[in-house]
Design a protein around this motif. Structure first.
Motif, PDB file in Angstrom:
ATOM      1  N   LEU B  48      57.041  23.917  51.915  1.00  0.00           N
ATOM      2  CA  LEU B  48      57.669  24.610  50.784  1.00  0.00           C
ATOM      3  C   LEU B  48      57.727  23.665  49.584  1.00  0.00           C
ATOM      4  O   LEU B  48      57.464  24.066  48.443  1.00  0.00           O
ATOM      5  N   GLY B  49      58.026  22.391  49.873  1.00  0.00           N
ATOM      6  CA  GLY B  49      58.044  21.367  48.812  1.00  0.00           C
ATOM      7  C   GLY B  49      56.673  21.245  48.164  1.00  0.00           C
ATOM      8  O   GLY B  49      56.556  21.146  46.940  1.00  0.00           O
ATOM      9  N   LEU B  50      55.630  21.318  49.002  1.00  0.00           N
ATOM     10  CA  LEU B  50      54.251  21.230  48.510  1.00  0.00           C
ATOM     11  C   LEU B  50      53.959  22.386  47.551  1.00  0.00           C
ATOM     12  O   LEU B  50      53.364  22.209  46.486  1.00  0.00           O
ATOM     13  N   GLY B  51      54.411  23.588  47.949  1.00  0.00           N
ATOM     14  CA  GLY B  51      54.232  24.778  47.105  1.00  0.00           C
ATOM     15  C   GLY B  51      54.968  24.635  45.789  1.00  0.00           C
ATOM     16  O   GLY B  51      54.446  24.992  44.728  1.00  0.00           O
ATOM     17  N   THR B  52      56.169  24.079  45.851  1.00  0.00           N
ATOM     18  CA  THR B  52      56.967  23.920  44.629  1.00  0.00           C
ATOM     19  C   THR B  52      56.280  22.948  43.677  1.00  0.00           C
ATOM     20  O   THR B  52      56.276  23.161  42.458  1.00  0.00           O
ATOM     21  N   VAL B  53      55.677  21.899  44.232  1.00  0.00           N
ATOM     22  CA  VAL B  53      54.942  20.935  43.391  1.00  0.00           C
ATOM     23  C   VAL B  53      53.795  21.659  42.683  1.00  0.00           C
ATOM     24  O   VAL B  53      53.571  21.488  41.474  1.00  0.00           O
ATOM     25  N   ASN B  54      53.078  22.528  43.411  1.00  0.00           N
ATOM     26  CA  ASN B  54      51.974  23.300  42.828  1.00  0.00           C
ATOM     27  C   ASN B  54      52.487  24.170  41.675  1.00  0.00           C
ATOM     28  O   ASN B  54      51.885  24.231  40.608  1.00  0.00           O
ATOM     29  N   LEU B  55      53.634  24.797  41.904  1.00  0.00           N
ATOM     30  CA  LEU B  55      54.244  25.670  40.892  1.00  0.00           C
ATOM     31  C   LEU B  55      54.581  24.866  39.639  1.00  0.00           C
ATOM     32  O   LEU B  55      54.294  25.292  38.514  1.00  0.00           O
ATOM     33  N   ILE B  56      55.178  23.680  39.840  1.00  0.00           N
ATOM     34  CA  ILE B  56      55.582  22.841  38.697  1.00  0.00           C
ATOM     35  C   ILE B  56      54.352  22.352  37.925  1.00  0.00           C
ATOM     36  O   ILE B  56      54.329  22.394  36.693  1.00  0.00           O
ATOM     37  N   ILE B  57      53.304  21.942  38.660  1.00  0.00           N
ATOM     38  CA  ILE B  57      52.092  21.438  37.987  1.00  0.00           C
ATOM     39  C   ILE B  57      51.459  22.541  37.131  1.00  0.00           C
ATOM     40  O   ILE B  57      51.191  22.357  35.943  1.00  0.00           O
ATOM     41  N   ILE B  58      51.255  23.729  37.740  1.00  0.00           N
ATOM     42  CA  ILE B  58      50.571  24.819  37.028  1.00  0.00           C
ATOM     43  C   ILE B  58      51.387  25.260  35.799  1.00  0.00           C
ATOM     44  O   ILE B  58      50.865  25.362  34.692  1.00  0.00           O
ATOM     45  N   HIS B  59      52.684  25.487  36.003  1.00  0.00           N
ATOM     46  CA  HIS B  59      53.492  25.998  34.887  1.00  0.00           C
ATOM     47  C   HIS B  59      53.868  24.896  33.903  1.00  0.00           C
ATOM     48  O   HIS B  59      54.099  25.187  32.722  1.00  0.00           O
ATOM     49  N   GLY B  60      53.900  23.636  34.359  1.00  0.00           N
ATOM     50  CA  GLY B  60      54.115  22.521  33.439  1.00  0.00           C
ATOM     51  C   GLY B  60      52.953  22.436  32.452  1.00  0.00           C
ATOM     52  O   GLY B  60      53.151  22.334  31.232  1.00  0.00           O
ATOM     53  N   ARG B  61      51.722  22.548  32.964  1.00  0.00           N
ATOM     54  CA  ARG B  61      50.532  22.512  32.106  1.00  0.00           C
ATOM     55  C   ARG B  61      50.542  23.676  31.124  1.00  0.00           C
ATOM     56  O   ARG B  61      50.225  23.524  29.956  1.00  0.00           O
ATOM     57  N   ARG B  62      50.912  24.858  31.629  1.00  0.00           N
ATOM     58  CA  ARG B  62      50.913  26.045  30.768  1.00  0.00           C
ATOM     59  C   ARG B  62      51.976  25.943  29.677  1.00  0.00           C
ATOM     60  O   ARG B  62      51.766  26.403  28.563  1.00  0.00           O
ATOM     61  N   SER B  63      53.107  25.352  30.038  1.00  0.00           N
ATOM     62  CA  SER B  63      54.168  25.215  29.042  1.00  0.00           C
ATOM     63  C   SER B  63      53.708  24.318  27.910  1.00  0.00           C
ATOM     64  O   SER B  63      53.995  24.562  26.743  1.00  0.00           O
ATOM     65  N   MET B  64      52.986  23.266  28.285  1.00  0.00           N
ATOM     66  CA  MET B  64      52.552  22.305  27.266  1.00  0.00           C
ATOM     67  C   MET B  64      51.335  22.792  26.489  1.00  0.00           C
ATOM     68  O   MET B  64      51.039  22.274  25.423  1.00  0.00           O
TER      69      MET B  64
END
Lengths: 257, 206
Positions: B48-64
């Motif tokens: 689940l932690g691995l999935g959350t990291v994926n979520l943060i990476i994808i949406h972090g890039r999109r936010s920026m």
């Protein structure tokens, strides 16, 4: 001497052993040179059409194996994803695979990466292709609905294990104008897919994915074994029906042991 | 070799233990299987932690990336952070955590669930449209089954109950059992292939 088996599970254990032996025997026979022919499954044939459509339209293909953690249905769905991702890599089509559980995400990522590697195009794989959305069923569903509409997915492939979110996903795919291919063994979700999707892979067909796409001998042997087991089951149903009709409970009592 | 062998051995041991745990009344097997299930929960939590990291990476890039829809990713990340902080600092029964779950998540869940009603109607409309013989049969059967579940219709035409029960208990159940039996057999075959290492999809290899 007390039986090491749980009461009420003796018949199930013997049946499991017999069925396993039949299936393993079939795998052995096919590996030794037997041949198995598979019928055409429209849903699987449509995957190629789906990739062609994605290339022509320039829009991505969406894939999901469903809301659950890794189960056999999800694994069968991921076998379809492996084939689909290989085609997408080959023809340079966009792909987005969504997952709802951490372990499904990890396995899905491995499957897509491997498919791109096998297609000889590992550099085309992007981490954004496999996305973890949410552990919550409806948050996952709304995430998929958002991807289908915002990213204008032109193909929606749903192969695996689904719960009540299945209809939300399929209806959104329909509204987005996507070509829809679905497959599941969940009885409760099949009618929804039949009503909303262009192609539906039903029940056991989902588990034939590896044999259909890869044609490896173990899978083909297992398919033959399954047919033999189904014939045995059919025989048992007929015998059981006849025994019950003539007032005998022998088979029923045996199954309760 | 180790990369393939270790997962294979683990899958064989875990698979066989789980099967024998269901059938055999042997404390050593039952206890081991029970421990394995607990380990499964722990492994899933790490995944689940691995999935959350994926979520943060994808949406972090999109936010920026500052596109038109970047704000959606910002909302997601803020929501994720707020829920995590609330859970860690206020606890599961804290006011903020209870508000997030009861006031936001549950409300949105119920809204989406209620949308199923609309989806069922629109899917049924398309499925029941008469455009070939099969769809016509489906329309007749569907209307009959639906009518026989409405008290007013039953009061007006009690004869509807018999055909409705026959359709549901004979035709419907027969078809469903066919699918269940065939799927069950396919389940066993795939389990055997996985346990014996003949199918290694889960490892990301063939």
């Amino acid at each position: 001497l007390a039986s090491p088996l749980f009461p009420g599970r003796v018949f199930a254990f013997v049946t499991f052993l017999v069925l396993s032996l039949v299936i393993l025997g079939s795998i052995y026979r096919v590996r030794k040179g037997g041949s198995v022919s598979l019928r055409r499954i429209a849903g699987y044939e449509a995957l190629k059409e789906a990739v062609g459509r994605a290339v022509e339209m320039g829009n991505p293909i969406h894939f999901t194996a469903g809301y659950y953690a890794v189960t056999l249905e999800i694994m069968a769905g991921l076998r379809c994803l492996s084939h689909l991702a290989g085609l997408a890599a080959q023809y340079d089509a966009g792909l987005v695979a969504t997952t709802a559980k951490g372990d499904t995400y990890a396995v899905t990522e491995g499957v897509v990466q491997q498919a791109f590697f096998k297609a000889g195009r590992p550099e085309y794989y992007k981490p954004e292709m496999v996305r973890y959305l949410s552990d919550n069923e409806y948050a996952f569903a709304s995430g998929v609905m958002g991807i289908l509409t915002r990213e204008k997915a032109c193909v929606n492939v749903m192969m695996g294990q689904f719960a009540s979110e299945s209809l939300l996903l399929a209806e959104t795919g329909y509204a987005a104008g996507a070509l829809q291919i679905a497959g599941t063994a969940s009885i409760a979700q099949l009618p929804f897919f039949v009503a909303t999707c262009d192609y539906v892979v039903i029940g056991e067909e989902l588990f034939a994915a590896e044999a259909y796409f890869e044609g490896n001998l173990a899978s083909l042997g297992a398919i033959r074994g399954q047919d033999l087991v189904k014939a045995i089951s059919l025989g048992m149903i007929v015998i059981g029906s006849l025994l019950q009709t003539f007032g005998s409970n022998i088979l029923l009592d045996l199954m309760k042991k | 070799l180790t990369r393939r062998l270790i997962p294979l051995v683990i899958s064989i041991v875990v698979g066989l233990l789980t099967i024998f745990d269901y059938f055999l009344k042997v404390p050593a097997i039952n206890d081991s299987a029970s421990a394995l299930r607990a380990w499964g929960v722990i492994v899933s939590t790490f995944a689940l932690g691995l999935g959350t990291v994926n979520l943060i990476i994808i949406h972090g890039r999109r936010s920026m990336a500052r596109t038109k829809k970047s704000w959606l990713s910002v909302v997601l990340l803020v929501g994720l952070a707020a829920t995590a902080f609330s859970g860690i600092f206020a606890g599961a029964q804290g006011k903020s955590t209870v508000f997030i779950f009861d006031g936001i998540i549950q409300a949105v869940d119920q809204t989406l669930y209620s949308m199923l009603g609309v989806c069922i109607c629109s899917a049924a409309y398309r499925a029941f449209r008469v455009h070939n013989v099969e769809a016509s049969i489906m329309l007749v059967v569907g209307v009959l089954v639906l009518l026989a579940q409405i008290p007013t219709a039953i009061a007006l035409a009690p004869g509807l109950i018999g055909p409705q029960r026959w359709i549901m208990n004979t035709l419907n159940v027969a078809g469903q059992r066919g699918i269940v039996i065939a799927s069950g057999v396919a389940f066993i075959a795939l389990s055997l292939r996985v346990i014996l290492g003949l199918d290694r999809t889960y490892m990301g290899t063939d």
